[in-house]
Design a protein around this motif. Structure first.
Motif, PDB file in Angstrom:
ATOM      1  N   THR A  51       0.825  -1.204   0.000  1.00 43.80           N
ATOM      2  CA  THR A  51       0.000   0.000   0.000  1.00 43.80           C
ATOM      3  C   THR A  51       0.860   1.255   0.000  1.00 43.80           C
ATOM      4  OG1 THR A  51      -1.728   1.196   1.224  1.00 43.80           O
ATOM      5  CG2 THR A  51      -0.127  -0.020   2.530  1.00 43.80           C
ATOM      6  N   SER A  52       0.284   2.319  -0.534  1.00 35.30           N
ATOM      7  CA  SER A  52       0.948   3.629  -0.451  1.00 35.30           C
ATOM      8  C   SER A  52       0.492   4.389   0.785  1.00 35.30           C
ATOM      9  CB  SER A  52       0.636   4.455  -1.707  1.00 35.30           C
ATOM     10  OG  SER A  52      -0.770   4.652  -1.826  1.00 35.30           O
ATOM     11  N   ALA A  53      -0.473   3.819   1.526  1.00 30.65           N
ATOM     12  CA  ALA A  53      -0.967   4.464   2.749  1.00 30.65           C
ATOM     13  C   ALA A  53       0.127   4.475   3.808  1.00 30.65           C
ATOM     14  CB  ALA A  53      -2.202   3.736   3.273  1.00 30.65           C
ATOM     15  N   SER A  54       0.084   5.474   4.660  1.00 33.86           N
ATOM     16  CA  SER A  54       1.016   5.510   5.787  1.00 33.86           C
ATOM     17  C   SER A  54       0.531   4.542   6.856  1.00 33.86           C
ATOM     18  CB  SER A  54       1.120   6.922   6.360  1.00 33.86           C
ATOM     19  OG  SER A  54      -0.112   7.324   6.946  1.00 33.86           O
ATOM     20  N   ILE A  55       1.479   3.878   7.520  1.00 35.64           N
ATOM     21  CA  ILE A  55       1.146   2.917   8.577  1.00 35.64           C
ATOM     22  C   ILE A  55       1.929   3.272   9.828  1.00 35.64           C
ATOM     23  CG2 ILE A  55       1.045   0.505   9.256  1.00 35.64           C
ATOM     24  CD1 ILE A  55       1.047  -0.255   6.324  1.00 35.64           C
ATOM     25  N   GLU A  56       1.204   3.406  10.929  1.00 35.43           N
ATOM     26  CA  GLU A  56       1.823   3.729  12.208  1.00 35.43           C
ATOM     27  C   GLU A  56       1.585   2.588  13.193  1.00 35.43           C
ATOM     28  OE1 GLU A  56       0.329   7.386  13.739  1.00 35.43           O
ATOM     29  OE2 GLU A  56       0.681   8.498  11.879  1.00 35.43           O
ATOM     30  N   VAL A  57       2.560   2.335  14.026  1.00 39.94           N
ATOM     31  CA  VAL A  57       2.431   1.352  15.104  1.00 39.94           C
ATOM     32  C   VAL A  57       2.437   2.108  16.428  1.00 39.94           C
ATOM     33  CG1 VAL A  57       3.480  -0.613  16.266  1.00 39.94           C
ATOM     34  CG2 VAL A  57       3.539  -0.465  13.763  1.00 39.94           C
ATOM     35  N   CYS A  58       1.404   1.872  17.251  1.00 37.90           N
ATOM     36  CA  CYS A  58       1.268   2.608  18.509  1.00 37.90           C
ATOM     37  C   CYS A  58       1.019   1.638  19.665  1.00 37.90           C
ATOM     38  CB  CYS A  58       0.100   3.594  18.444  1.00 37.90           C
ATOM     39  SG  CYS A  58       0.265   4.870  17.176  1.00 37.90           S
ATOM     40  N   GLN A  59       1.588   1.948  20.811  1.00 33.71           N
ATOM     41  CA  GLN A  59       1.296   1.183  22.024  1.00 33.71           C
ATOM     42  C   GLN A  59       0.070   1.783  22.693  1.00 33.71           C
ATOM     43  OE1 GLN A  59       4.129   1.265  25.335  1.00 33.71           O
ATOM     44  NE2 GLN A  59       3.842  -0.948  25.558  1.00 33.71           N
ATOM     45  N   VAL A  60      -0.955   0.967  22.889  1.00 38.39           N
ATOM     46  CA  VAL A  60      -2.227   1.433  23.441  1.00 38.39           C
ATOM     47  C   VAL A  60      -2.721   0.430  24.475  1.00 38.39           C
ATOM     48  CG1 VAL A  60      -4.681   1.795  22.913  1.00 38.39           C
ATOM     49  CG2 VAL A  60      -2.933   2.802  21.447  1.00 38.39           C
ATOM     50  N   ASN A  61      -3.247   0.935  25.563  1.00 38.92           N
ATOM     51  CA  ASN A  61      -3.855   0.108  26.593  1.00 38.92           C
ATOM     52  C   ASN A  61      -5.363   0.147  26.411  1.00 38.92           C
ATOM     53  OD1 ASN A  61      -4.762  -1.171  28.870  1.00 38.92           O
ATOM     54  ND2 ASN A  61      -3.479  -0.026  30.300  1.00 38.92           N
ATOM     55  N   ALA A  62      -5.944  -0.966  25.974  1.00 40.57           N
ATOM     56  CA  ALA A  62      -7.369  -0.997  25.633  1.00 40.57           C
ATOM     57  C   ALA A  62      -8.282  -0.802  26.835  1.00 40.57           C
ATOM     58  CB  ALA A  62      -7.713  -2.314  24.936  1.00 40.57           C
ATOM     59  N   CYS A  63      -7.779  -0.962  28.057  1.00 40.66           N
ATOM     60  CA  CYS A  63      -8.634  -0.752  29.228  1.00 40.66           C
ATOM     61  C   CYS A  63      -8.601   0.705  29.690  1.00 40.66           C
ATOM     62  CB  CYS A  63      -8.268  -1.698  30.357  1.00 40.66           C
ATOM     63  SG  CYS A  63      -6.672  -1.372  31.115  1.00 40.66           S
ATOM     64  N   THR A  89     -14.933   0.330  27.025  1.00 43.27           N
ATOM     65  CA  THR A  89     -13.914   1.390  27.068  1.00 43.27           C
ATOM     66  C   THR A  89     -13.605   1.891  25.663  1.00 43.27           C
ATOM     67  OG1 THR A  89     -12.927   0.365  29.020  1.00 43.27           O
ATOM     68  CG2 THR A  89     -11.576   1.954  27.823  1.00 43.27           C
ATOM     69  N   VAL A  90     -13.453   0.945  24.733  1.00 41.11           N
ATOM     70  CA  VAL A  90     -13.134   1.312  23.349  1.00 41.11           C
ATOM     71  C   VAL A  90     -14.317   2.026  22.695  1.00 41.11           C
ATOM     72  CG1 VAL A  90     -12.364   0.440  21.109  1.00 41.11           C
ATOM     73  CG2 VAL A  90     -11.534  -0.632  23.213  1.00 41.11           C
ATOM     74  N   MET A  91     -15.517   1.574  22.980  1.00 38.30           N
ATOM     75  CA  MET A  91     -16.714   2.242  22.453  1.00 38.30           C
ATOM     76  C   MET A  91     -16.783   3.700  22.910  1.00 38.30           C
ATOM     77  SD  MET A  91     -19.377  -0.917  23.061  1.00 38.30           S
ATOM     78  CE  MET A  91     -20.869   0.063  22.971  1.00 38.30           C
ATOM     79  N   GLN A  92     -16.518   3.922  24.194  1.00 34.81           N
ATOM     80  CA  GLN A  92     -16.577   5.292  24.701  1.00 34.81           C
ATOM     81  C   GLN A  92     -15.520   6.164  24.050  1.00 34.81           C
ATOM     82  OE1 GLN A  92     -19.017   6.574  26.948  1.00 34.81           O
ATOM     83  NE2 GLN A  92     -18.127   8.389  25.971  1.00 34.81           N
ATOM     84  N   ALA A  93     -14.332   5.616  23.825  1.00 31.92           N
ATOM     85  CA  ALA A  93     -13.284   6.373  23.133  1.00 31.92           C
ATOM     86  C   ALA A  93     -13.718   6.746  21.722  1.00 31.92           C
ATOM     87  CB  ALA A  93     -11.990   5.555  23.098  1.00 31.92           C
ATOM     88  N   CYS A  94     -14.410   5.826  21.046  1.00 34.06           N
ATOM     89  CA  CYS A  94     -14.896   6.108  19.688  1.00 34.06           C
ATOM     90  C   CYS A  94     -15.990   7.177  19.697  1.00 34.06           C
ATOM     91  CB  CYS A  94     -15.406   4.825  19.035  1.00 34.06           C
ATOM     92  SG  CYS A  94     -14.083   3.705  18.508  1.00 34.06           S
ATOM     93  N   ILE A  95     -16.860   7.142  20.695  1.00 37.53           N
ATOM     94  CA  ILE A  95     -17.890   8.177  20.820  1.00 37.53           C
ATOM     95  C   ILE A  95     -17.241   9.534  21.059  1.00 37.53           C
ATOM     96  CG2 ILE A  95     -19.739   9.017  22.329  1.00 37.53           C
ATOM     97  CD1 ILE A  95     -20.565   6.068  22.697  1.00 37.53           C
ATOM     98  N   ASP A  96     -16.267   9.576  21.955  1.00 33.18           N
ATOM     99  CA  ASP A  96     -15.606  10.838  22.288  1.00 33.18           C
ATOM    100  C   ASP A  96     -14.886  11.453  21.088  1.00 33.18           C
ATOM    101  OD1 ASP A  96     -16.503  10.488  24.861  1.00 33.18           O
ATOM    102  OD2 ASP A  96     -14.564   9.809  25.661  1.00 33.18           O
ATOM    103  N   THR A  97     -14.377  10.595  20.205  1.00 35.80           N
ATOM    104  CA  THR A  97     -13.593  11.084  19.062  1.00 35.80           C
ATOM    105  C   THR A  97     -14.380  11.041  17.749  1.00 35.80           C
ATOM    106  OG1 THR A  97     -12.666   8.863  18.749  1.00 35.80           O
ATOM    107  CG2 THR A  97     -11.400  10.422  20.108  1.00 35.80           C
ATOM    108  N   LYS A  98     -15.676  10.622  17.846  1.00 34.57           N
ATOM    109  CA  LYS A  98     -16.544  10.540  16.657  1.00 34.57           C
ATOM    110  C   LYS A  98     -15.932   9.624  15.587  1.00 34.57           C
ATOM    111  CE  LYS A  98     -18.996  14.912  17.338  1.00 34.57           C
ATOM    112  NZ  LYS A  98     -18.680  14.964  18.782  1.00 34.57           N
TER     113      LYS A  98
END
Length: 400
Positions: A51-63, A89-98
């Motif tokens: 892909t020509s898309a940019s790809i980032e790797v991030c450390q995230v704590n799902a809780c 927790t992930v759902m709320q993060a998605c709501i907060d960030t639309k």
């Protein structure tokens, strides 16, 4: 068009999602996130070759909601490929960030209903949440919807999951998330009736019966097992549906091992003291098991998931089995994954395709069967995952 996606949880299924989503030209940016970035860092260079898309790797704590939200500022859709206990927790993060949200399983049928109750929150944020879109649940729900759409009335729906494989591994293993496999198989099995709604058998491994799967699988012993489909299909499908259940073909050795784990209390999620240290018994068991991604190339046989729907069409009784069938060796040779994780990872990416194309533009929370089967199966086939239909008919005999 600029379209950005994130995958949270880069185990076997998350890796499948990543390898699939980069195949489309609409992708502008992909974020791979996990508490441990080792798996993501291993595959990222291969992904960048596709892909020509940019790809980032991030450390995230799902809780941690803020940790999840930190990667979503410019993301259009997030696929949650981690364990279901972090869904809220992930759902709320998605709501907060639309951010649109897709997961592949809930912690229980009751939890699925609680997730769907977040519909107003998602609508207010102007985003879509799709709950339980893997293979089963997920493909299985949409297969049931497809079958029901062919019928005038629906009497019953049975979701079937069967595999006739042998594994090059001496020990206890599961083809998908070991935590989920232990939890759902040892939980009280659920079913749904139009009269009483969601019901539960008192003990696991209930109502064993033989079912015939398409060749070359054949007849397998199937148990009613706790699963999400029965929580929603009866109501959403309608058409007079009276009964819904999920049945899982389980090998006797797998059943016996789970019974021993349960007898010893090793399936518990509650911490116990061992030498002054808090230890979660189930985590100890899971740590001794191979990760599903590590079984790629070691599983030999076929995996089949589908919806067996009984009903009527005109003057005929009809039985439809709408299913997908995959050979583990062929899938491994083609894409480098074992079939079970591949079958789970492709459907959510098809939903991402449909969101990017504007074909899934509603807001709120939906179970998978609310997705239009025709464009979904068309795009699923384009990604190499076939849908098949078996049909049986007989005259309706009217008694005086």
């Amino acid at each position: 068009m600029s379209f950005n996606a994130a995958i949270l949880g880069v185990g076997g299924v998350g890796q499948v999602c990543a390898s699939e989503v980069v195949k489309k030209g609409y992708l502008n940016k992909l974020v791979l996130a996990d508490i441990s970035t080792l798996a993501a860092e291993k595959i990222v260079e291969k992904l960048r070759e596709k892909t020509s898309a940019s790809i980032e790797v991030c450390q995230v704590n799902a809780c941690n909601k803020d940790s999840v939200a930190s990667i979503l500022k410019d993301i259009d859709v997030l696929i949650h490929a981690g364990i279901p206990e972090f869904n809220y927790t992930v759902m709320q993060a998605c709501i907060d960030t639309k951010t649109h949200y897709i997961d592949m399983a809930s912690d229980s049928p009751d939890d699925l209903l609680k997730q769907l109750d977040w519909g107003d929150r998602f609508k207010k944020a102007g985003v879509l949440g799709i709950m339980g879109l893997g293979c089963d649940p997920g493909f299985s729900n949409i297969a049931a919807r497809y079958a029901a759409d062919q019928l005038d009335t629906v009497k019953s729906i049975t979701i079937l999951d069967g595999d006739n494989s042998e594994v090059d591994y001496e020990g206890f293993c599961a083809f998908f998330s070991p935590q989920t496999a232990i939890q759902e198989c040892l939980a009280k099995p659920n079913y749904w009736t139009a009269k009483d709604g969601l019901q539960y058998y008192p003990t696991p491994f209930a109502n064993k019966d033989e079912f015939e799967f398409p060749e070359p699988i054949g007849w397998l012993d199937c148990y009613v097992v706790e699963h999400e489909e029965a929580a929603t299909l009866g109501k959403t499908i309608g058409k007079g549906c009276e009964y819904v259940e999920f049945r899982y073909a389980l090998h006797p050795d797998f059943v016996n091992t789970l019974k021993v784990l349960s007898y010893l209390g090793l399936d518990s999620k509650e911490p116990i003291k061992v030498g002054g240290v808090d230890v979660i018994p189930r985590d100890v068991v899971v740590t001794t098991m191979p990760k599903p991604a590590e079984l790629a190339g070691k599983i030999h046989g076929y995996s089949c998931v589908g919806a067996y729907v009984k009903g009527t069409k005109g003057s005929q009784n009809e039985e439809l089995f709408v299913y997908t069938l995959a050979n583990h060796d062929e899938i491994y040779k083609k894409v480098g994954f074992q079939a079970t994780v591949w079958q789970t990872g492709v459907p959510p990416v098809v939903a991402v395709d449909m969101i990017a194309e504007g074909l899934l533009n509603e807001t709120g929370c939906i179970p998978p069967e609310m997705i239009d089967p025709a464009p979904f199966f068309e795009r699923l086939k384009a990604r190499g995952m076939e849908m098949f239909v078996m049909r049986k008919t007989s005259p309706i005999i009217k008694t005086a």
